[in-house]
Every structure is written in structure tokens, then in C-alpha cells.
Write a protein that holds these residues in place. Structure first.
Motif, mmCIF file in Angstrom:
data_model
loop_
_atom_site.group_PDB
_atom_site.id
_atom_site.type_symbol
_atom_site.label_atom_id
_atom_site.label_comp_id
_atom_site.label_asym_id
_atom_site.label_seq_id
_atom_site.Cartn_x
_atom_site.Cartn_y
_atom_site.Cartn_z
ATOM 1 N N GLU A 162 0.833 -1.203 0.000
ATOM 2 C CA GLU A 162 0.000 0.000 0.000
ATOM 3 C C GLU A 162 0.869 1.255 0.000
ATOM 4 O O GLU A 162 0.602 2.212 -0.709
ATOM 5 N N GLU A 163 1.937 1.217 0.798
ATOM 6 C CA GLU A 163 2.829 2.375 0.877
ATOM 7 C C GLU A 163 3.507 2.627 -0.458
ATOM 8 O O GLU A 163 3.651 3.770 -0.890
ATOM 9 N N ALA A 164 3.924 1.537 -1.112
ATOM 10 C CA ALA A 164 4.590 1.676 -2.412
ATOM 11 C C ALA A 164 3.625 2.289 -3.416
ATOM 12 O O ALA A 164 3.982 3.194 -4.181
ATOM 13 N N ALA A 165 2.365 1.812 -3.365
ATOM 14 C CA ALA A 165 1.359 2.338 -4.293
ATOM 15 C C ALA A 165 1.117 3.814 -4.017
ATOM 16 O O ALA A 165 1.014 4.629 -4.945
ATOM 17 N N TRP A 166 1.072 4.164 -2.713
ATOM 18 C CA TRP A 166 0.831 5.555 -2.333
ATOM 19 C C TRP A 166 1.976 6.442 -2.837
ATOM 20 O O TRP A 166 1.756 7.512 -3.392
ATOM 21 N N ALA A 167 3.226 5.945 -2.643
ATOM 22 C CA ALA A 167 4.387 6.716 -3.073
ATOM 23 C C ALA A 167 4.346 6.937 -4.584
ATOM 24 O O ALA A 167 4.653 8.021 -5.074
ATOM 25 N N GLN A 168 3.920 5.877 -5.302
ATOM 26 C CA GLN A 168 3.854 5.993 -6.756
ATOM 27 C C GLN A 168 2.797 7.035 -7.154
ATOM 28 O O GLN A 168 3.024 7.856 -8.029
ATOM 29 N N GLU A 169 1.673 6.978 -6.444
ATOM 30 C CA GLU A 169 0.593 7.930 -6.694
ATOM 31 C C GLU A 169 1.063 9.356 -6.461
ATOM 32 O O GLU A 169 0.811 10.259 -7.256
ATOM 33 N N GLN A 170 1.801 9.528 -5.330
ATOM 34 C CA GLN A 170 2.329 10.856 -4.992
ATOM 35 C C GLN A 170 3.228 11.367 -6.112
ATOM 36 O O GLN A 170 3.203 12.528 -6.464
ATOM 37 N N GLN A 171 4.032 10.458 -6.639
ATOM 38 C CA GLN A 171 4.977 10.810 -7.695
ATOM 39 C C GLN A 171 4.230 11.353 -8.912
ATOM 40 O O GLN A 171 4.727 12.216 -9.607
ATOM 41 N N LEU A 172 3.003 10.840 -9.113
ATOM 42 C CA LEU A 172 2.238 11.236 -10.293
ATOM 43 C C LEU A 172 1.515 12.569 -10.111
ATOM 44 O O LEU A 172 1.013 13.142 -11.069
ATOM 45 N N LEU A 173 1.476 13.070 -8.861
ATOM 46 C CA LEU A 173 0.742 14.312 -8.598
ATOM 47 C C LEU A 173 1.386 15.488 -9.322
ATOM 48 O O LEU A 173 2.607 15.548 -9.446
ATOM 49 N N PRO A 174 0.546 16.444 -9.781
ATOM 50 C CA PRO A 174 1.137 17.634 -10.405
ATOM 51 C C PRO A 174 1.689 18.593 -9.350
ATOM 52 O O PRO A 174 1.368 18.462 -8.172
ATOM 53 N N CYS A 175 2.517 19.536 -9.780
ATOM 54 C CA CYS A 175 3.073 20.536 -8.859
ATOM 55 C C CYS A 175 1.935 21.418 -8.353
ATOM 56 O O CYS A 175 1.127 21.897 -9.152
ATOM 57 N N GLU A 176 1.870 21.621 -7.039
ATOM 58 C CA GLU A 176 0.747 22.387 -6.480
ATOM 59 C C GLU A 176 0.887 23.882 -6.771
ATOM 60 O O GLU A 176 -0.062 24.637 -6.602
ATOM 61 N N VAL A 177 2.048 24.317 -7.206
ATOM 62 C CA VAL A 177 2.231 25.744 -7.496
ATOM 63 C C VAL A 177 2.025 26.030 -8.979
ATOM 64 O O VAL A 177 1.187 26.834 -9.352
ATOM 65 N N CYS A 178 2.782 25.326 -9.841
ATOM 66 C CA CYS A 178 2.714 25.657 -11.268
ATOM 67 C C CYS A 178 1.922 24.636 -12.075
ATOM 68 O O CYS A 178 1.671 24.844 -13.255
ATOM 69 N N GLY A 179 1.522 23.534 -11.444
ATOM 70 C CA GLY A 179 0.700 22.557 -12.136
ATOM 71 C C GLY A 179 1.455 21.606 -13.037
ATOM 72 O O GLY A 179 0.830 20.819 -13.751
ATOM 73 N N GLN A 180 2.780 21.642 -13.007
ATOM 74 C CA GLN A 180 3.554 20.728 -13.851
ATOM 75 C C GLN A 180 3.219 19.285 -13.493
ATOM 76 O O GLN A 180 3.198 18.916 -12.307
#
Ligand SMILES: [Zn+2]
Ligand SMILES: [Zn+2]
Length: 409
Positions: A162-180
Motif C-alpha cells: 500500500e505504501e509503495a502504491a501511495w508513493a507511486q501515486e504521490q509521484q504522479l501528482l502535479p506541482c501544487e504551485v505551477c501545475g507541472q
């Protein structure tokens, strides 16, 4: 017989592991069994070997236990020791129950050596029955424990997945400032920008702690010091970012360059702060005392010149020590004060920030005025002392600009 030996060796390997010297274990076992047999003659050697010599005697849950000893190292089996104590206690309790059912006053008669044969048989058979039940209970408990451990292991594995999946998900998140996209929440450029802002805040705190007049009640002079420190930092950072962009650098690379510049600038501010603090009255006094103390030891030097040199070094070191101590103390009390103010309105940092913005938007001073500033030409009476003491480029700029601003506010 040979097949029986091979089977036992194979079984021992499965218990003790492939690396174990199972032949040695078996030799030791046979030697012990023969020792136990003593002078009593063996009528049927094969029968004795298969029935008594060869088999492992495991009376406890420890699989490596043979007759109360651990096979791999020959030490006493801990599990057996507990079982012996258990059995003694069990024998007493079984005897007590039997005595009760027979209407005897207590179990003493049953536990005595000269107990009648029929009573002894009854006691032994009850005891055997109890032992069997206990062994079954123990085996069930062991099974339950194994099951529990398996469940624990599975739960751990699930959590890791679950943690690995969460970390992978986090990696996919866009930048909260510029949206990259795929930035793990914050892209490198925006992270650098954020860290740069932290360094700037640190620099403002440092400047206020060291050059601020009244850290307890921020006055106009403090505001000027803060503004000057922030403006100085921003000028450097923005200059460095602009230079990087002009060379064709990406925005994120330029942001990193800006952060580097902010760190360098903060270092410069720190060393100019130390230099200033080393020239305070407190530090000079400590320096003079160190100098005099070293001069009293002059006879230990080869020459007067050498003694003087040593004393000068001691003086410098003492001043440096006091400066470091003062810096630590001022930062500590400044932070404590800021923490206290943070809990109460108004927001001083916001006021300072707006001041700085105003400063940044105002037209730059003419080159002549800037030159005069950096040469210390616009010093005011009573303020020259500090400007004079700070010789580092930033410190000078900071304080000179601070005073210039103090006049305009
Ligand atoms: Zn044992
Ligand atoms: Zn970003």
C-alpha cells in the motif's frame, strides 16, 4: 540398519539445516546412549540400536532437543527445564486432586516413596493423561501462534504494498504551485523558489537579531534593517535568475541558481554578522584579557616578538568565540521574541514585507548616491559606529541601505 541411519541423518539435516555436521551429532548421540547403558549387556544389538541408540528423544516443543540437550551445540535445553518444573508442579496438583477424591487429608501419602502400588498406578496414569492433554494444548497453542505470525507477516506485506502504491501515486501528482504534471506535488523549480524564500526569511531574521536596535519592540530602524536585508537578498537572487535565463537556462534551473545565490548571500551575511559582533565592546574586552593573559606567559616564548604574536592570536580567538556566543544568544532571543509576537497581532512580517515591496518598486538610487552609500559617505551622527565596523560587502550594503532607508521612512 544402514537405511535407518541414512533416514535419521536426512531427518537431522532437515531439523538442523544443510550446513550442520549431522554425522557428528549422531556420533555424539550414540556415545551418550552407550554411556547411559553402562555395564548392562546388550542382548540384541540391532534392536537396541534401532529402538534406543538411534532415535531422537524429544520431550519438549524444541525440535533440536535430544534428551534435554540441544543437538547442534550440546547445551541444556531451556524448554525442557521449564517442562521439568511444570511436571513437578503438575504431579503435586494431580496428587492433591486424587487425595481429595480418596478422602485423604493431603497428598503427602501419595507423593511418598512407599506409596501402595495401586495408588501409585492410579497417580501415574492420571499424570500421563494430564500430560497428554497438556501436550495437545501446547501443540494447539503453537499452531495458533504460527498462524498469528503468518497473519502478521501478510499484514506487513500488505502495508508495504500500500505504501509503495501511495508513493507511486504521490509521484504522479502535479506541482501544487505551477501545475507541472508528475512532479510529486512540487516540481524542482517551485521547490527551489520556496527554499529561496525560506533563506530570505532567515536572512531577515539574522539581520534583525544582529543589527536590529530593539528586538523587543520593533521600531522604524528595525523595519529598515529587515527591509534592507530582504532587498539585498532579492536583488542578488533575482540578478542570478535573470542571468541564468539570459543564458538560455530553463526556469527550474534558474530557480536552483537563485537558491544557490541565496545560500551564498546568507553565508556572507553570517560572516559579516560575526565580524560585527567580534568588534563589540564585550568581545574587545574578552580579547584584551586574552592578550594580557598570554603576555604574562611571555617568558615561555622564545622571544618577545613570538610572545606578542601568540598574544595577538589568543586575542583574535577570544573575540571570535565571544562573537559566536553573542550570535547564538541573539538569534535565540530573537526567535523566542518572534514566537511570542507570532501569537499576537499585528503580523510584523507582513508589515515588513509590504515595506520591502514598496522599496523594490521605488526607483533605484542614482549611481552617484549608491557610490557615496557604499563608501559610507551618507553616515549620520551616532550611526557611523556600526557602519564602520561592518566591512563585508553585504554587511556594508545592508547597514548603509538600512540607514538610508531609516532616513526615508
Ligand atoms: Zn528439550
Ligand atoms: Zn512547480
Amino acid at each position: 540398519m544402514e537405511r535407518a541411519v541414512r533416514a535419521e541423518l536426512h531427518r537431522l539435516r532437515s531439523v538442523l539445516g544443510e550446513q550442520a555436521d549431522v554425522e557428528r551429532v549422531l556420533r555424539r548421540r550414540l556415545a551418550l546412549r552407550m554411556q547411559e547403558q553402562g555395564a548392562v549387556p546388550v542382548k540384541d544389538p540391532v534392536g537396541w540400536f534401532i529402538g534406543r541408540g538411534l532415535p531422537q528423544r524429544q520431550h519438549c516443543p524444541e525440535r533440536r532437543c535430544d534428551d534435554g540437550r540441544l543437538m547442534h551445540n550440546g547445551t541444556d535445553c531451556e524448554a525442557c527445564r521449564w517442562l521439568v518444573w511444570d511436571k513437578r508442579a503438575l504431579r503435586t496438583s494431580v496428587a492433591q486432586r486424587l487425595a481429595e477424591s480418596l478422602g485423604l487429608p493431603d497428598a503427602t501419602a501419595l507423593l511418598a516413596h512407599d506409596v501402595p502400588i495401586d495408588l501409585r498406578t492410579r497417580l501415574e496414569s492420571t499424570l500421563r493423561q494430564e500430560c497428554r492433554e497438556l501436550a495437545q494444548k501446547h501443540a494447539a497453542a503453537m499452531q495458533e501462534h504460527a498462524l498469528y505470525e503468518e497473519q502478521l507477516r501478510e499484514a506487513g506485506e500488505r502495508r508495504r504494498q500500500e505504501e509503495a502504491a501511495w508513493a507511486q501515486e504521490q509521484q504522479l501528482l502535479p506541482c501544487e504551485v505551477c501545475g507541472q504534471a508528475r512532479s510529486g506535488g512540487l516540481c524542482p523549480g517551485c521547490r527551489a523558489t520556496r527554499q529561496t524564500e525560506e533563506r530570505i526569511r532567515e536572512a531577515v531574521g539574522l539581520a534583525l537579531a544582529v543589527f536590529g536596535d530593539q528586538p523587543q519592540s520593533p521600531a522604524k530602524a528595525d523595519l529598515a534593517v529587515a527591509s534592507a536585508a530582504e532587498a539585498g537578498m532579492r536583488r542578488r537572487v533575482e540578478g542570478s535568475i535573470a542571468a541564468c535565463r539570459a543564458e538560455g537556462g530553463f526556469a527550474s534551473v534558474a530557480a536552483q541558481r537563485g537558491l544557490l545565490e541565496a545560500e551564498l548571500e546568507l553565508d556572507r551575511l553570517r560572516s559579516s554578522s560575526l565580524e560585527y559582533l567580534a568588534s563589540t565592546r564585550e568581545a574587545r574586552l574578552a580579547g584584551r584579557q586574552a592578550f594580557e593573559a598570554e603576555m604574562r606567559r611571555a617568558p615561555m616564548y622564545e622571544s618577545y616578538q613570538a610572545a606578542q604574536q601568540g598574544a595577538l592570536e589568543a586575542e583574535g580567538q577570544a573575540q571570535q568565540r565571544v562573537a559566536e556566543h553573542l550570535l547564538k544568544e541573539r538569534l535565540r532571543s530573537f526567535r523566542a521574541e518572534r514566537q511570542r509576537q507570532d501569537t499576537a497581532p499585528p503580523d510584523l512580517y507582513a508589515i515588513r514585507a509590504s515595506e520591502v515591496r514598496a522599496l523594490l518598486c521605488s526607483p533605484r538610487p542614482s549611481p552617484d548616491k549608491a557610490a557615496a552609500d557604499s563608501a559610507g559617505g551618507t553616515r549620520r551622527d551616532g550611526q557611523g559606529r556600526r557602519t564602520e565596523l561592518v566591512r563585508q560587502p553585504l554587511g556594508k550594503a545592508t547597514v548603509a541601505t538600512a540607514h538610508a532607508t531609516a532616513g526615508s521612512v
